[in-house]
Design a protein around this motif. Sequence first.
Motif, mmCIF file in Angstrom:
data_model
loop_
_atom_site.group_PDB
_atom_site.id
_atom_site.type_symbol
_atom_site.label_atom_id
_atom_site.label_comp_id
_atom_site.label_asym_id
_atom_site.label_seq_id
_atom_site.Cartn_x
_atom_site.Cartn_y
_atom_site.Cartn_z
ATOM 1 N N GLU A 97 0.821 -1.210 0.000
ATOM 2 C CA GLU A 97 0.000 0.000 0.000
ATOM 3 C C GLU A 97 0.855 1.260 0.000
ATOM 4 N N GLU A 98 2.122 1.128 0.396
ATOM 5 C CA GLU A 98 3.050 2.266 0.356
ATOM 6 C C GLU A 98 3.751 2.351 -0.991
ATOM 7 N N ASN A 99 3.311 1.527 -1.963
ATOM 8 C CA ASN A 99 3.889 1.486 -3.315
ATOM 9 C C ASN A 99 5.347 1.043 -3.312
ATOM 10 N N THR A 100 5.672 0.180 -2.346
ATOM 11 C CA THR A 100 6.988 -0.451 -2.298
ATOM 12 C C THR A 100 6.876 -1.837 -2.921
ATOM 13 N N TRP A 101 7.830 -2.170 -3.783
ATOM 14 C CA TRP A 101 7.799 -3.462 -4.481
ATOM 15 C C TRP A 101 8.785 -4.449 -3.863
ATOM 16 N N TYR A 102 8.362 -5.721 -3.798
ATOM 17 C CA TYR A 102 9.204 -6.811 -3.347
ATOM 18 C C TYR A 102 9.104 -7.943 -4.364
ATOM 19 N N ALA A 103 10.110 -8.804 -4.354
ATOM 20 C CA ALA A 103 10.090 -9.988 -5.215
ATOM 21 C C ALA A 103 10.457 -11.204 -4.375
ATOM 22 N N TYR A 104 10.027 -12.358 -4.861
ATOM 23 C CA TYR A 104 10.295 -13.603 -4.133
ATOM 24 C C TYR A 104 10.534 -14.710 -5.145
ATOM 25 N N CYS A 105 11.595 -15.487 -4.923
ATOM 26 C CA CYS A 105 11.908 -16.634 -5.761
ATOM 27 C C CYS A 105 12.152 -17.836 -4.858
ATOM 28 N N GLU A 106 11.704 -19.007 -5.299
ATOM 29 C CA GLU A 106 11.760 -20.192 -4.448
ATOM 30 C C GLU A 106 12.285 -21.399 -5.205
ATOM 31 N N GLY A 107 13.073 -22.209 -4.493
ATOM 32 C CA GLY A 107 13.547 -23.486 -5.019
ATOM 33 C C GLY A 107 13.295 -24.565 -3.981
ATOM 34 N N GLN A 108 13.950 -25.691 -4.121
ATOM 35 C CA GLN A 108 13.765 -26.770 -3.153
ATOM 36 C C GLN A 108 14.428 -26.414 -1.830
ATOM 37 N N GLU A 109 13.618 -26.408 -0.770
ATOM 38 C CA GLU A 109 14.085 -26.136 0.597
ATOM 39 C C GLU A 109 14.711 -24.761 0.752
ATOM 40 N N THR A 110 14.327 -23.823 -0.105
ATOM 41 C CA THR A 110 14.882 -22.483 0.016
ATOM 42 C C THR A 110 13.967 -21.478 -0.651
ATOM 43 N N GLY A 111 14.034 -20.247 -0.198
ATOM 44 C CA GLY A 111 13.293 -19.153 -0.804
ATOM 45 C C GLY A 111 13.986 -17.860 -0.462
ATOM 46 N N GLN A 112 13.886 -16.862 -1.326
ATOM 47 C CA GLN A 112 14.578 -15.599 -1.080
ATOM 48 C C GLN A 112 13.673 -14.421 -1.387
ATOM 49 N N LEU A 113 13.579 -13.520 -0.424
ATOM 50 C CA LEU A 113 12.811 -12.293 -0.578
ATOM 51 C C LEU A 113 13.763 -11.184 -1.010
ATOM 52 N N PHE A 114 13.395 -10.445 -2.056
ATOM 53 C CA PHE A 114 14.233 -9.364 -2.571
ATOM 54 C C PHE A 114 13.534 -8.027 -2.366
ATOM 55 N N SER A 115 14.265 -7.076 -1.800
ATOM 56 C CA SER A 115 13.760 -5.708 -1.676
ATOM 57 C C SER A 115 14.639 -4.726 -2.434
ATOM 58 N N ASP A 116 15.819 -5.174 -2.881
ATOM 59 C CA ASP A 116 16.726 -4.324 -3.651
ATOM 60 C C ASP A 116 16.035 -3.887 -4.939
ATOM 61 N N SER A 117 15.930 -2.595 -5.157
ATOM 62 C CA SER A 117 15.168 -2.072 -6.294
ATOM 63 C C SER A 117 15.721 -2.526 -7.635
ATOM 64 N N LYS A 118 17.033 -2.728 -7.720
ATOM 65 C CA LYS A 118 17.621 -3.157 -8.986
ATOM 66 C C LYS A 118 17.203 -4.584 -9.327
ATOM 67 N N VAL A 119 17.244 -5.455 -8.318
ATOM 68 C CA VAL A 119 16.827 -6.849 -8.535
ATOM 69 C C VAL A 119 15.347 -6.906 -8.861
ATOM 70 N N VAL A 120 14.544 -6.173 -8.085
ATOM 71 C CA VAL A 120 13.093 -6.170 -8.311
ATOM 72 C C VAL A 120 12.777 -5.652 -9.707
ATOM 73 N N SER A 121 13.494 -4.627 -10.148
ATOM 74 C CA SER A 121 13.266 -4.063 -11.477
ATOM 75 C C SER A 121 13.534 -5.093 -12.578
ATOM 76 N N ILE A 122 14.597 -5.864 -12.422
ATOM 77 C CA ILE A 122 14.920 -6.897 -13.416
ATOM 78 C C ILE A 122 13.787 -7.914 -13.504
ATOM 79 N N LEU A 123 13.285 -8.349 -12.351
ATOM 80 C CA LEU A 123 12.213 -9.340 -12.337
ATOM 81 C C LEU A 123 10.897 -8.749 -12.843
ATOM 82 N N GLN A 124 10.690 -7.460 -12.609
ATOM 83 C CA GLN A 124 9.504 -6.799 -13.168
ATOM 84 C C GLN A 124 9.568 -6.781 -14.697
#
Length: 277
Positions: A223-250
């Motif tokens: 709601e604050e217009n902040t973007w996050y990304a999440y990627c998951e594999g076997q027995e692992t997952g990673q939350l991304f808040s870095d704007s550069k990484v999020v931009s690539i995934l967008q």
Amino acid sequence: MADDVPKGSAPETSESLKAFGEVLKAFRKRAGLTQEQFAPKVGYSVPMVASIEQGRRVPSMKFVDKAEEVLDAFGVLRAAAKHLTRKAGLAKWFEEWAELEPLAVTLYTFETRMVPGLLQTPSYARTLFEEQLPAMSDDKIESNLVTRMERARILTERPETIYSFIIEEHALRRQVADADVMREQMDRILDLGKRRNIDIQIMPQSRGYHAGIGGPLCLLETEENTWYAYCEGQETGQLFSDSKVVSILQQRYARMRAQALSVEASVGLLREIRGAL
């Protein structure tokens, strides 16, 4: 209904979550506010406030701080929040993302392996849990199942949130359960796709290389217009808040929306897949 909680089960919560909810409700009533009056003051929806008061949602620290300020709660809410424990049924690496999901105003999901969790029926999800390795106890299966169905409530509780799902065709054709379960699952997806705020697209098998070939991904806007990304594999997952990484995934997700079948064509293919079962 397909998203009903299994009979004999109730939404799982912890005593600390229920206690926090009761304390919040007491301070809200002390301030003479209804849920409808309180929600806009803290910047959250009425269903979200209700869920927190019922002990069904873990409040974010932003919510706690804002509620503390609005209700003049003498530091009690902040103190109580320190002792909150989350619901069972979520992988440790997924907990942070699960806390963000109910706060989303935009939520995008690309899945290559199976029907996305938010779209799953209880029968489909149960099959996945029953076949998982290492094997789960019956109690663990029920716990995970209830939690997954609780997560899925955001699709109906937050009708103003924009949801987009892109699913690989082979994930839909993979018959992880018997034909009746798969038909029910296809019906569930088709039914949700009728909602104004939910777009469901299929990445066809005929599409060779595409922008999501690297694997599943999720994108979320708060709601604050902040973007996050999440990627998951076997027995692992990673939350991304870095704007550069999020931009690539967008960028990748935007390209996939163009590469996948249209919403209308995806409905046709879903009906074809269902009919072949």
